[in-house]
Design a protein around this motif. Structure first.
Motif, mmCIF file in Angstrom:
data_model
loop_
_atom_site.group_PDB
_atom_site.id
_atom_site.type_symbol
_atom_site.label_atom_id
_atom_site.label_comp_id
_atom_site.label_asym_id
_atom_site.label_seq_id
_atom_site.Cartn_x
_atom_site.Cartn_y
_atom_site.Cartn_z
ATOM 1 N N ARG A 30 -3.477 16.849 -5.070
ATOM 2 C CA ARG A 30 -3.563 15.396 -4.894
ATOM 3 C C ARG A 30 -2.303 14.690 -5.385
ATOM 4 O O ARG A 30 -1.922 13.648 -4.862
ATOM 5 C CB ARG A 30 -4.811 14.834 -5.565
ATOM 6 N N ASP A 31 -1.638 15.278 -6.400
ATOM 7 C CA ASP A 31 -0.380 14.685 -6.858
ATOM 8 C C ASP A 31 0.651 14.709 -5.743
ATOM 9 O O ASP A 31 1.380 13.740 -5.509
ATOM 10 C CB ASP A 31 0.177 15.455 -8.065
ATOM 11 N N ILE A 32 0.704 15.850 -5.046
ATOM 12 C CA ILE A 32 1.684 15.993 -3.968
ATOM 13 C C ILE A 32 1.325 15.060 -2.806
ATOM 14 O O ILE A 32 2.188 14.389 -2.229
ATOM 15 C CB ILE A 32 1.731 17.456 -3.476
ATOM 16 N N LEU A 33 0.028 15.001 -2.485
ATOM 17 C CA LEU A 33 -0.401 14.088 -1.414
ATOM 18 C C LEU A 33 0.008 12.664 -1.755
ATOM 19 O O LEU A 33 0.547 11.935 -0.925
ATOM 20 C CB LEU A 33 -1.914 14.161 -1.241
ATOM 21 N N GLN A 34 -0.268 12.307 -3.002
ATOM 22 C CA GLN A 34 0.089 10.957 -3.447
ATOM 23 C C GLN A 34 1.578 10.712 -3.289
ATOM 24 O O GLN A 34 1.998 9.686 -2.792
ATOM 25 C CB GLN A 34 -0.265 10.798 -4.917
ATOM 26 N N LEU A 35 2.357 11.726 -3.717
ATOM 27 C CA LEU A 35 3.810 11.608 -3.670
ATOM 28 C C LEU A 35 4.278 11.334 -2.248
ATOM 29 O O LEU A 35 5.074 10.437 -1.997
ATOM 30 C CB LEU A 35 4.430 12.908 -4.194
ATOM 31 N N LEU A 36 3.752 12.139 -1.290
ATOM 32 C CA LEU A 36 4.231 12.018 0.077
ATOM 33 C C LEU A 36 3.705 10.762 0.759
ATOM 34 O O LEU A 36 4.345 10.195 1.636
ATOM 35 C CB LEU A 36 3.823 13.257 0.883
ATOM 36 N N MET A 37 2.513 10.314 0.363
ATOM 37 C CA MET A 37 1.922 9.179 1.057
ATOM 38 C C MET A 37 2.261 7.842 0.395
ATOM 39 O O MET A 37 2.213 6.815 1.041
ATOM 40 C CB MET A 37 0.419 9.381 1.185
ATOM 41 N N ARG A 38 2.628 7.906 -0.883
ATOM 42 C CA ARG A 38 2.968 6.660 -1.568
ATOM 43 C C ARG A 38 4.127 5.961 -0.861
ATOM 44 O O ARG A 38 4.144 4.759 -0.691
ATOM 45 C CB ARG A 38 3.357 6.968 -3.021
ATOM 46 N N GLU A 39 5.070 6.788 -0.406
ATOM 47 C CA GLU A 39 6.248 6.231 0.255
ATOM 48 C C GLU A 39 5.838 5.447 1.503
ATOM 49 O O GLU A 39 6.326 4.352 1.753
ATOM 50 C CB GLU A 39 7.184 7.367 0.629
ATOM 51 N N ALA A 41 -5.498 -7.801 7.746
ATOM 52 C CA ALA A 41 -6.149 -6.743 8.519
ATOM 53 C C ALA A 41 -5.126 -5.995 9.377
ATOM 54 O O ALA A 41 -5.174 -4.769 9.493
ATOM 55 C CB ALA A 41 -7.245 -7.327 9.387
ATOM 56 N N ALA A 42 -4.172 -6.729 9.968
ATOM 57 C CA ALA A 42 -3.169 -6.081 10.817
ATOM 58 C C ALA A 42 -2.330 -5.117 9.974
ATOM 59 O O ALA A 42 -2.048 -3.987 10.385
ATOM 60 C CB ALA A 42 -2.276 -7.125 11.471
ATOM 61 N N THR A 43 -1.942 -5.574 8.778
ATOM 62 C CA THR A 43 -1.137 -4.708 7.908
ATOM 63 C C THR A 43 -1.931 -3.463 7.515
ATOM 64 O O THR A 43 -1.422 -2.345 7.554
ATOM 65 C CB THR A 43 -0.712 -5.482 6.638
ATOM 66 N N ILE A 44 -3.199 -3.680 7.146
ATOM 67 C CA ILE A 44 -4.038 -2.551 6.736
ATOM 68 C C ILE A 44 -4.214 -1.577 7.904
ATOM 69 O O ILE A 44 -4.133 -0.354 7.733
ATOM 70 C CB ILE A 44 -5.413 -3.055 6.245
ATOM 71 N N ALA A 45 -4.429 -2.135 9.097
ATOM 72 C CA ALA A 45 -4.639 -1.271 10.263
ATOM 73 C C ALA A 45 -3.415 -0.383 10.479
ATOM 74 O O ALA A 45 -3.534 0.833 10.697
ATOM 75 C CB ALA A 45 -4.904 -2.114 11.494
ATOM 76 N N VAL A 46 -2.227 -0.985 10.394
ATOM 77 C CA VAL A 46 -1.002 -0.202 10.577
ATOM 78 C C VAL A 46 -0.871 0.831 9.452
ATOM 79 O O VAL A 46 -0.494 1.979 9.686
ATOM 80 C CB VAL A 46 0.226 -1.139 10.627
ATOM 81 N N LEU A 47 -1.251 0.418 8.240
ATOM 82 C CA LEU A 47 -1.175 1.336 7.102
ATOM 83 C C LEU A 47 -2.084 2.539 7.327
ATOM 84 O O LEU A 47 -1.670 3.694 7.134
ATOM 85 C CB LEU A 47 -1.586 0.605 5.817
ATOM 86 N N VAL A 48 -3.320 2.260 7.748
ATOM 87 C CA VAL A 48 -4.277 3.355 7.962
ATOM 88 C C VAL A 48 -3.744 4.307 9.038
ATOM 89 O O VAL A 48 -3.754 5.533 8.864
ATOM 90 C CB VAL A 48 -5.655 2.788 8.359
ATOM 91 N N LEU A 49 -3.247 3.716 10.130
ATOM 92 C CA LEU A 49 -2.705 4.557 11.199
ATOM 93 C C LEU A 49 -1.546 5.407 10.682
ATOM 94 O O LEU A 49 -1.448 6.599 10.981
ATOM 95 C CB LEU A 49 -2.220 3.684 12.353
ATOM 96 N N ALA A 50 -0.679 4.783 9.891
ATOM 97 C CA ALA A 50 0.483 5.502 9.367
ATOM 98 C C ALA A 50 0.034 6.631 8.440
ATOM 99 O O ALA A 50 0.540 7.748 8.514
ATOM 100 C CB ALA A 50 1.405 4.539 8.635
ATOM 101 N N LEU A 51 -0.961 6.329 7.584
ATOM 102 C CA LEU A 51 -1.431 7.352 6.653
ATOM 103 C C LEU A 51 -2.100 8.503 7.396
ATOM 104 O O LEU A 51 -1.895 9.666 7.069
ATOM 105 C CB LEU A 51 -2.401 6.745 5.635
ATOM 106 N N LEU A 52 -2.898 8.138 8.415
ATOM 107 C CA LEU A 52 -3.535 9.186 9.210
ATOM 108 C C LEU A 52 -2.477 10.079 9.847
ATOM 109 O O LEU A 52 -2.626 11.289 9.938
ATOM 110 C CB LEU A 52 -4.406 8.561 10.302
ATOM 111 N N THR A 53 -1.401 9.406 10.301
ATOM 112 C CA THR A 53 -0.335 10.155 10.947
ATOM 113 C C THR A 53 0.287 11.175 10.000
ATOM 114 O O THR A 53 0.515 12.322 10.371
ATOM 115 C CB THR A 53 0.767 9.188 11.427
ATOM 116 N N VAL A 54 0.549 10.745 8.756
ATOM 117 C CA VAL A 54 1.287 11.637 7.859
ATOM 118 C C VAL A 54 0.375 12.583 7.095
ATOM 119 O O VAL A 54 0.838 13.546 6.503
ATOM 120 C CB VAL A 54 2.161 10.856 6.845
ATOM 121 N N PHE A 55 -0.947 12.299 7.105
ATOM 122 C CA PHE A 55 -1.834 13.059 6.221
ATOM 123 C C PHE A 55 -1.764 14.563 6.469
ATOM 124 O O PHE A 55 -1.634 15.356 5.543
ATOM 125 C CB PHE A 55 -3.271 12.575 6.355
#
Lengths: 229, 784
Positions: free
Chosen positions: B703-712, B752-766
């Protein structure tokens, strides 16, 4: 501190099976300084990885600090490792994107130490290692000796009972190699157990005991002056 | 050398097919959108620009109340008057506002339904519609002449050389073909299948008081349109003293399609869509730049060796630029295929005749776009890669590892990603606001109950017999009430000025007008605010009474309007008196772009719009049976019948269209952005393998590594949100200001628009991050 019984490590790829460690029986007392020697490919690094909980043995027993760890899961090994073991590598393995301070601080971050305590501890260590003025430099801006000092500082920042050093002087000139050995000896004098892999008989002589490996087996285990041969 | 380039590109493609796909797919989708918009804009810009001497062609328009209102319809007498009195106006023609449908019969008495317009002989002197047969000089002079298009000639006679042939109108008039012209091209608004002389349109086409036509003029060479405009300003007012003043002026023909007389118009959408095209292309280019620089390390050796053996910086830059051009050309081919697939769909959407052959006729322009894209996308990588020093690249101190260049390249990549996400967030906010506004308009209280209100356009033979039609229709169980009106209620149609005792000099305003019957109030579900509505008990209502809305009472500034006698259209041939018998609540007669304006209604018993309150179930069947009943009463006529709500929807066509196109572009933009992020994360994770290994040795958990990569990613999207939200807020608020009735850009939408883009971005990199997080640390640090 360390006790292995018939510890074996086998690497398997699709059709090749390599036995890296063959039934190793080894006991290391708390406060010992053990040098591990042997030709390339004899299993030195593998031994260090298994002892350091980076890898688990394929067979046999391994007790670390009184706990039987051979059957530990990755998570359990990780938890014990970050509490008790520090590593020093030949190629330093510092993170290029982090400053000297950040690099040294990292183990404390993963041990969930509070920020204030972390800062205090890291600064103390940097001063002791003569790196106080370099705290905001990046690894690439340091000499090899300085980088290895940072790596040693990082290995001991969490207060581990065991430090595993894999050819810590391999990439350094003699002056800087000497410097790193002095730090390790000092650590050992303060009670930290040290296991060091080296090719150099000179540096091996700093240990109280030398273990020779060949083909994954312990072929010699000498204490004192005899070890310097 | 060129072969060398292609070889290198091909080798890289083979080694890293994933990146190549992301690069080409991103660019291809971006280019396809840009090309589609380019084709559409090209077509829009070409509308009615093909006429010769375009710069001397003008529409006679008018403004009122010091440029508060504008109109393009003029009285019938305008054209002749201007031509005869103004030497600088060499030609003038009347032109019907909308085409009318007529059944024309050929010599064999076979009827064909076709659309025509009224025009004067000068029409062909002003506009360039080439003749296939006959000559423009004599074409529309004789009152019984008719000019038809090539296709209509084929339809009616099976050939195009049909001069002298006759066609018979449904009513009995016979016309002789005096000219055959080529079909009007798709990019003209002056559409027709046949033209008949405006002289045949009746006396109304020669009067000074009814604005029922358009007037087009051609100026003499060298004439100054401004001076002519000033000269014709009072032509209407001089002939209608005391009437609501209409100041004539000349509006250039070339502006008619794109610019509304009151400002704005399609040009706004063209600018908006062009900006969108550029934004999407930019996103695609950014992907390209990001991946190219992120992967630079893979090419250090090649660059170092080439520089060592003598390649200059310019040559290397040219090579990398050439590579990006090569890739953009591949993307271009794919984009053209995409365009070919989607063009019919877009044509349907924008209601423009976009055709596949436009791709080929516009090929140079499209290619230019693709080349420009290649150059832009390749410029930064070329600049960056070619600037690397050979020793630094080959030696142990790799440029990616030196502090400044490493951080600079990483920083630029982050900036570019932030730009991508900012654009995506702006798009997303835009589409949400547009949808919310359209919802708002749909649910807006118009002042009357518009659900289940059907409208029938009565065929002309039935207009005098509306009572019979009403009686017949009311026999249907599903119809509760029926009412007729002379004009539709969904649009602001005719208007005039009024006088009343005590009127002040500055109280000049336009009053909307409609004639309705006794059942209007009940059918529309409206309420009276004062006085009474028209009643069958008062026979005087039919002549001298009127009902006004609250807006009119406010504009007049009177406290007790009931019983007041007003003069309608004072000092014109339509002047009449009426007593206000009641004040009806304000209800919306226009699109929500405007507020409710002063309105006046008089009583009628006949009208061409029939309004029916229908009951809820099976509206389709009800509409069908209404059509059948009306058709039985007028067997040979077309019967238009639809729900008012559908009719109202037509008021917001361009808004709906914009919404749809922006929604499409938004999803693609977000898609391209995520595609880029995917590539970038995969690469970063790959690059950071060693770092992740070290961290894991030092005790980092998954989870530390996930956090590291997704925090950015979180930080980058947050910055993008901070940049995009204010911009989106300003832009969309300005758009909403064009509506008199509107919703707001709420903080929730931005969030909501920002969150939506954030969720999409996180899903993309997860997935990538997860894969990187579970690596065995020994593998990562073993080989140095």
């Amino acid at each position: 501190m360390i006790k292995t019984r018939s510890m074996t490590k086998i690497f398997r790829t699709d059709d090749v099976e390599t036995t890296a460690l063959r039934e190793i029986d080894l006991e290391i007392e708390k406060g010992d300084f053990v040098s591990v020697m042997g030709p390339s490919g004899c299993g030195k690094s593998t031994l260090l990885h298994v002892l350091g909980l980076l890898d688990s043995p394929t067979a046999g027993e391994y007790q670390l600090l009184g706990e039987e760890v051979s059957g530990y899961s990755e998570q359990q090994r990780s938890a014990l490792r970050k509490r008790s073991v520090g590593f020093v590598f030949q190629s330093f393995n510092l993170i290029d994107e982090l400053t000297v301070f950040d690099n040294v601080e990292l183990p404390l971050v993963y041990q969930r130490v509070a920020a204030k305590q972390r800062q205090q501890r890291v600064e103390e260590l940097l001063e002791r290692f003569g790196l106080g003025t370099r705290r905001n430099h990046y690894p690439q801006q340091l000499s090899g000796g300085q980088q290895q000092r940072v790596a040693v500082a990082r290995a001991m920042v969490g207060g581990p009972q065991l430090i595993l050093a894999d050819e810590p002087t391999g990439n350094l000139d003699s002056v800087h190699g000497q410097e790193v050995m002095d730090y390790l000896v000092e650590l050992n004098d303060n009670g930290t157990t040290i296991v060091m892999v080296t090719h150099s008989p000179t540096y091996a002589a700093y240990g109280r005991r030398t273990v020779n490996l060949f083909d994954g087996q312990v072929v010699a285990d000498q204490t004192g002056v005899a070890a310097q041969v | 050398m060129f072969r060398n380039w292609i070889k290198v590109v091909w080798q890289h493609t083979k080694k890293h097919p994933g990146y190549a796909v992301i690069n080409v797919a991103g660019l291809a989708v971006g280019l396809a959108i840009a090309l589609l918009i380019f084709l559409w804009v090209q077509l829009e810009l070409s509308v009615d620009r093909f006429h010769e001497q375009l710069d001397s062609l003008f529409l006679v328009a008018f403004s009122c109340e010091g440029d508060r209102y504008f109109g393009g319809a003029t009285v019938g007498a305008t054209a002749t008057h201007l031509r005869e009195t103004n030497p600088e106006i060499t030609h003038a023609t009347r032109w019907s506002l909308t085409p009318f449908w007529q059944r024309l019969r050929n010599a064999n008495d076979v009827p064909f339904s076709c659309s025509g317009r009224y025009a004067d002989p000068d029409f062909f002197e002003i506009f360039s519609f080439p003749f296939v047969a006959g000559s423009p000089d004599a074409a529309l002079i004789d009152p019984s002449s008719i000019v038809i298009t090539e296709s209509l000639a084929q339809k009616l006679f099976g050939k195009t050389n049909v001069l002298g042939e006759t066609v018979r109108e449904e009513g009995g008039s016979v016309f002789m073909v005096t000219g055959v012209v080529a079909d009007p091209p798709p990019n003209t608004k002056l559409t027709f299948e046949f033209l008949v002389p405006a002289e045949t349109g009746g006396e109304i086409f020669n009067q000074w008081d009814i604005k029922c036509l358009q007037t087009y003029v051609k100026l003499a060479a060298g004439a100054d349109p401004k001076q002519v405009s000033a000269g014709i300003r009072d032509v209407y007012n001089d002939h209608n003293p005391g009437a609501y003043p209409n100041d004539y002026y000349l509006s250039p023909l070339k502006d008619q399609h794109l610019h509304d007389l009151s400002g704005g118009g399609r040009i706004v959408y063209i600018l908006v869509f062009s900006a969108l095209a550029v934004a999407v292309l930019l996103i695609a280019c950014i992907n390209f730049m990001n991946l190219a620089t992120a992967r630079a390390e893979l090419r250090f050796k090649e660059i170092g060796v080439k520089k060592t053996i003598g390649a200059t910086r310019g040559e290397l830059a040219l090579q990398f630029l050439g590579e990006s051009l090569l890739i953009s050309m591949v993307a271009f081919v794919l984009a053209v295929v995409l365009v070919e697939w989607t063009l019919p769909f877009l044509a349907d959407l924008v209601r423009m005749p976009l055709q596949l052959n436009m791709v080929w006729s516009n090929l140079p322009g499209l290619l230019a776009i693709a080349l420009a894209t290649g150059v832009i996308a390749g410029s930064y990588p070329a600049f960056y890669l070619s600037s690397l020093k050979p020793l630094a690249v080959l030696g142990s101190r790799r440029p990616g590892r030196t502090v400044t260049s490493h951080f600079r390249a990483a920083m630029i990549r982050k900036v570019l990603v932030v730009i991508q996400f900012s654009v995506s967030i702006i798009f997303l906010v835009a589409i949400v606001v547009i949808i919310r506004q359209l919802d708002y308009l749909r649910d807006m209280d118009l002042g009357y109950d518009r659900d289940h209100l059907a409208v029938v356009n009565l065929p002309r033979p039935l207009v005098p017999k509306t009572e019979i039609v009403k009686t017949e229709l009311l026999q249907h169980a599903s119809i509760s009430t029926a009412s007729v009106s002379s004009q539709t209620v969904a649009r602001w149609s005719s208007s005039f000025g009024i006088d009343w005792p005590g009127k002040l000099a500055d109280q000049v305003f336009d009053v909307g007008y409609n004639e309705i019957d006794h059942d209007f109030l009940e059918t529309f579900g409206l309420e009276m605010r004062a006085g009474r509505f028209f009643s069958r008990e008062f026979s005087t209502d039919l002549r001298g009474s009127c009902v006004v809305n609250q807006a009119l009472v406010r504009a007049m500034g009177v406290t007790d309007p009931v019983g007041l006698e007003i003069t309608i259209s004072p000092d014109t041939s339509f002047e009449s008196k009426a007593t206000i018998i009641g004040v009806i609540q304000d209800f919306n007669t226009e699109s929500a772009h405007s507020r409710v304006r002063p309105f006046l209604m008089r009583l009628t018993s006949t009208g061409s719009y029939l309004w029916l309150r229908v009951s809820g179930h099976n509206l389709g069947t009800t509409l069908g049976s209404i059509r059948t009943t009306v058709k039985e009463l007028a067997p040979n006529s077309y019967v238009g019948c639809r729900l008012l709500n559908d009719d109202l929807g037509g008021l917001y066509t361009i808004e709906k269209l914009t919404g749809l196109v922006i929604a499409l572009i938004t999803s693609l933009a977000v898609f391209i952005s995520c595609l880029g992020l995917l590539g970038l994360t995969a690469f970063t994770a790959e690059q950071r393998t060693k770092e992740i290994g070290i961290r894991k040795v030092l005790g980092a958990e998954v989870r530390d590594i996930l956090q590291l990569l997704m925090r950015e990613v979180v930080i980058l999207v947050a910055i993008a949100g901070l940049i995009a939200c204010p911009i989106a807020y300003l832009v969309m608020s300005r758009w909403l200001e064009t509506f008199a009735f509107r919703t707001t850009v709420s903080l929730q939408v931005l969030f909501a628009a920002t969150i939506a883009v954030l969720v999409l971005a996180l899903l993309t990199v997860f997935r990538q991050a997860r894969r990187a997080a579970v690596i065995n640390p020994i593998d990562a640090i073993r080989y140095e």
